[in-house]
Design an enzyme around this catalytic site. Structure first.
Site, PDB file in Angstrom:
ATOM      1  CB  ALA A  46      -0.893   0.001   1.233  1.00  0.00           C
ATOM      2  CE1 TYR A  49      -5.558   1.241   6.634  1.00  0.00           C
ATOM      3  CE2 TYR A  49      -5.693  -0.595   5.095  1.00  0.00           C
ATOM      4  CZ  TYR A  49      -5.220  -0.052   6.273  1.00  0.00           C
ATOM      5  OH  TYR A  49      -4.426  -0.796   7.112  1.00  0.00           O
ATOM      6  NE  ARG A  79      -1.054 -14.081   6.972  1.00  0.00           N
ATOM      7  CZ  ARG A  79      -2.173 -14.417   7.604  1.00  0.00           C
ATOM      8  NH1 ARG A  79      -2.213 -14.343   8.915  1.00  0.00           N
ATOM      9  NH2 ARG A  79      -3.231 -14.816   6.928  1.00  0.00           N
TER      10      ARG A  79
HETATM   11  C1  FNR Z   1      -0.872  -7.200   4.692  1.00  0.00           C
HETATM   12  N1  FNR Z   1      -2.004  -7.020   3.897  1.00  0.00           N
HETATM   13  C2  FNR Z   1      -2.110  -5.907   3.106  1.00  0.00           C
HETATM   14  N2  FNR Z   1      -3.163  -5.773   2.252  1.00  0.00           N
HETATM   15  C3  FNR Z   1      -3.216  -4.743   1.387  1.00  0.00           C
HETATM   16  O1  FNR Z   1      -4.174  -4.646   0.617  1.00  0.00           O
HETATM   17  N3  FNR Z   1      -2.207  -3.809   1.356  1.00  0.00           N
HETATM   18  C4  FNR Z   1      -1.142  -3.869   2.191  1.00  0.00           C
HETATM   19  O2  FNR Z   1      -0.218  -3.057   2.113  1.00  0.00           O
HETATM   20  C5  FNR Z   1      -1.109  -4.914   3.148  1.00  0.00           C
HETATM   21  N4  FNR Z   1      -0.100  -5.005   4.063  1.00  0.00           N
HETATM   22  C6  FNR Z   1       0.083  -6.161   4.772  1.00  0.00           C
HETATM   23  C7  FNR Z   1       1.238  -6.341   5.539  1.00  0.00           C
HETATM   24  C8  FNR Z   1       1.466  -7.547   6.183  1.00  0.00           C
HETATM   25  C9  FNR Z   1       2.734  -7.727   6.962  1.00  0.00           C
HETATM   26  C10 FNR Z   1       0.517  -8.587   6.090  1.00  0.00           C
HETATM   27  C11 FNR Z   1       0.750  -9.920   6.750  1.00  0.00           C
HETATM   28  C12 FNR Z   1      -0.636  -8.402   5.378  1.00  0.00           C
HETATM   29  C13 FNR Z   1      -2.940  -8.137   3.676  1.00  0.00           C
HETATM   30  C14 FNR Z   1      -2.349  -9.116   2.657  1.00  0.00           C
HETATM   31  O3  FNR Z   1      -2.224  -8.519   1.383  1.00  0.00           O
HETATM   32  C15 FNR Z   1      -3.204 -10.392   2.528  1.00  0.00           C
HETATM   33  O4  FNR Z   1      -4.470 -10.064   2.015  1.00  0.00           O
HETATM   34  C16 FNR Z   1      -3.373 -11.100   3.856  1.00  0.00           C
HETATM   35  O5  FNR Z   1      -2.128 -11.258   4.511  1.00  0.00           O
HETATM   36  C17 FNR Z   1      -4.037 -12.469   3.697  1.00  0.00           C
HETATM   37  O6  FNR Z   1      -3.259 -13.294   2.874  1.00  0.00           O
HETATM   38  P1  FNR Z   1      -2.283 -14.456   3.507  1.00  0.00           P
HETATM   39  O7  FNR Z   1      -1.203 -13.756   4.287  1.00  0.00           O
HETATM   40  O8  FNR Z   1      -3.171 -15.318   4.385  1.00  0.00           O
HETATM   41  O9  FNR Z   1      -1.766 -15.188   2.303  1.00  0.00           O
END
Ligand code: FNR
Length: 363
Positions: A58, A184, A326
């Site tokens: 983001a 957001y 993750r």
């Molecule tokens: C995120 N997520 C997230 N989503 C998004 O739309 N923009 C972002 O910048 C972020 N930042 C972010 C940082 C961190 C450290 C995590 C763990 C997650 C959400 C991410 O894109 C995703 O949708 C979720 O983590 C679920 O997917 P996983 O991790 O279960 O594969």
């Protein structure tokens, strides 16, 4: 054996080598919006992940739209040059992997601490700033009360998205994802739980989607056709009376008319302390419904961790692409290992060939 996950796919005019994406993930490590060596190593290693698309975190379209002091932005020339340096390095090193950036505005969830510092709203002495939203309603207890944007300020915010999109194109991104999820700013206009406006930006569904559609229309019109513009949505607020899948589908239909190349189906984030029913693949049904109802290229995300699980979602036609977050932080070579499991080929650098397949035993 053929694998759907490692089949190429086209989003807009962009050809992706496969259907596996790294989800956007904030690193909270920038200085006044400028990416640095942390991002350089982070994105360079993800360029070697086997994913066809890596989404950069983001990225705030204006300074007050950052979540934390460490969030990346594209609101100054310095930010643009810094992200360009990082992207140039990652692309030079990374073979077939393509890069996108997620343009975002944190709205009332801005001005907060990094997650590892607790994630709460910044307090005096921590350089907090005035947050903005659709309405002057705080995210939760102990959160900043945002300033409700005036119509003039809404227009300025649309212009900030356009400016940042120009910067993203100049920096070399081929995909721009508009962040209208996770509570957001754009989601704060969509959701009736937050948007209490009495003007043409609030109330009815048509009014609540007005600002997000203005952003999508303006960004799509501002960037060349070879850049794909996608959308991330929260398909539900997980709260009775809130934003839900029916509204999401109607919103995506409108966004499709404006030329979005794909949609990523996430959920939640609108209110503090709301816990989604997290389980493996818990958001895939949303992707499937959106795909079936709108025909937009759809990316599923959320606790997809196993290659066979990812493959099955695609085989069943419930999504067109799969994003993992993750799992890629834990194993930046997830894509190589998934290709091994699924009998597919993926790009890896020749320097590492002794660690791959039958070469392993040749030493
Ligand atoms: C995120 N997520 C997230 N989503 C998004 O739309 N923009 C972002 O910048 C972020 N930042 C972010 C940082 C961190 C450290 C995590 C763990 C997650 C959400 C991410 O894109 C995703 O949708 C979720 O983590 C679920 O997917 P996983 O991790 O279960 O594969």
């Amino acid at each position: 054996m053929t694998s759907r996950l490692f089949d190429p796919i086209r989003i807009g005019e962009v050809e992706l080598p496969n259907r596996l994406a790294v989800a956007p993930m904030c690193q909270y490590s920038a200085s006044d919006g400028s990416a640095n060596d942390w991002h350089l190593q982070h994105l360079s290693q993800l360029a070697y992940s086997g994913a066809g698309l890596v989404m950069v975190e983001a990225t705030a379209v204006e300074r007050r739209g950052r979540i934390t002091h460490g969030c990346v932005g594209l609101y100054t020339d310095e930010n643009e040059a810094a992200l360009r340096r990082v992207l140039d390095a990652a692309r030079r090193l990374g073979g077939a992997t393509r890069f996108g950036v997620q343009l975002a505005h944190a709205g009332r969830k801005a001005s907060s601490r990094k997650p590892w510092d607790g994630g709460a709203a910044l307090t005096e002495g921590e350089d907090p700033w005035q947050t903005v939203s659709s309405s002057a309603v705080a995210f939760g207890e102990d959160w900043h009360v945002p300033h409700a944007l005036t119509k003039e300020e809404i227009a300025q915010t649309v212009a900030a998205f356009v400016q940042a999109a120009h910067r993203a194109v100049r920096a070399g991104f081929e995909v721009i994802e508009i962040h209208s999820a996770h509570g957001y700013l754009m989601h704060e206009f969509l959701s009736p739980l937050v948007n209490a406006r009495k003007d043409e930006y609030g109330g009815s569904f048509e009014n609540r989607i007005r600002f997000p559609l203005e952003v999508i229309r303006a960004v799509r019109a501002a960037v060349p056709s070879h850049v794909a513009v996608g959308l991330r949505v929260s398909a539900t607020d997980w709260v009775e009376g809130g934003w839900d899948l029916t509204q999401t589908i109607a919103y995506v239909r409108e966004a499709k008319k404006l030329g979005i190349a794909y949609v990523c189906a996430s959920s939640g984030g609108i209110r503090a302390h709301v816990m989604p029913p997290v389980a493996p693949g818990f958001q895939v049904d949303f992707a499937a419904e959106i795909k079936a109802s709108t025909g937009v290229v759809t990316r599923a995300v959320g606790l997809i961790t196993d290659p066979k699980q990812a493959e099955q979602i695609l085989e069943e036609g419930r999504a067109d692409m799969i994003a993992l977050g993750r799992a890629f932080l834990d194993d930046p070579r997830w894509g190589w290992h998934a290709a091994d499991v699924l009998g597919a080929k993926t790009h890896f650098p020749p320097q590492y060939h002794m660690a791959r397949g039958s070469n392993w035993r040749k030493f």
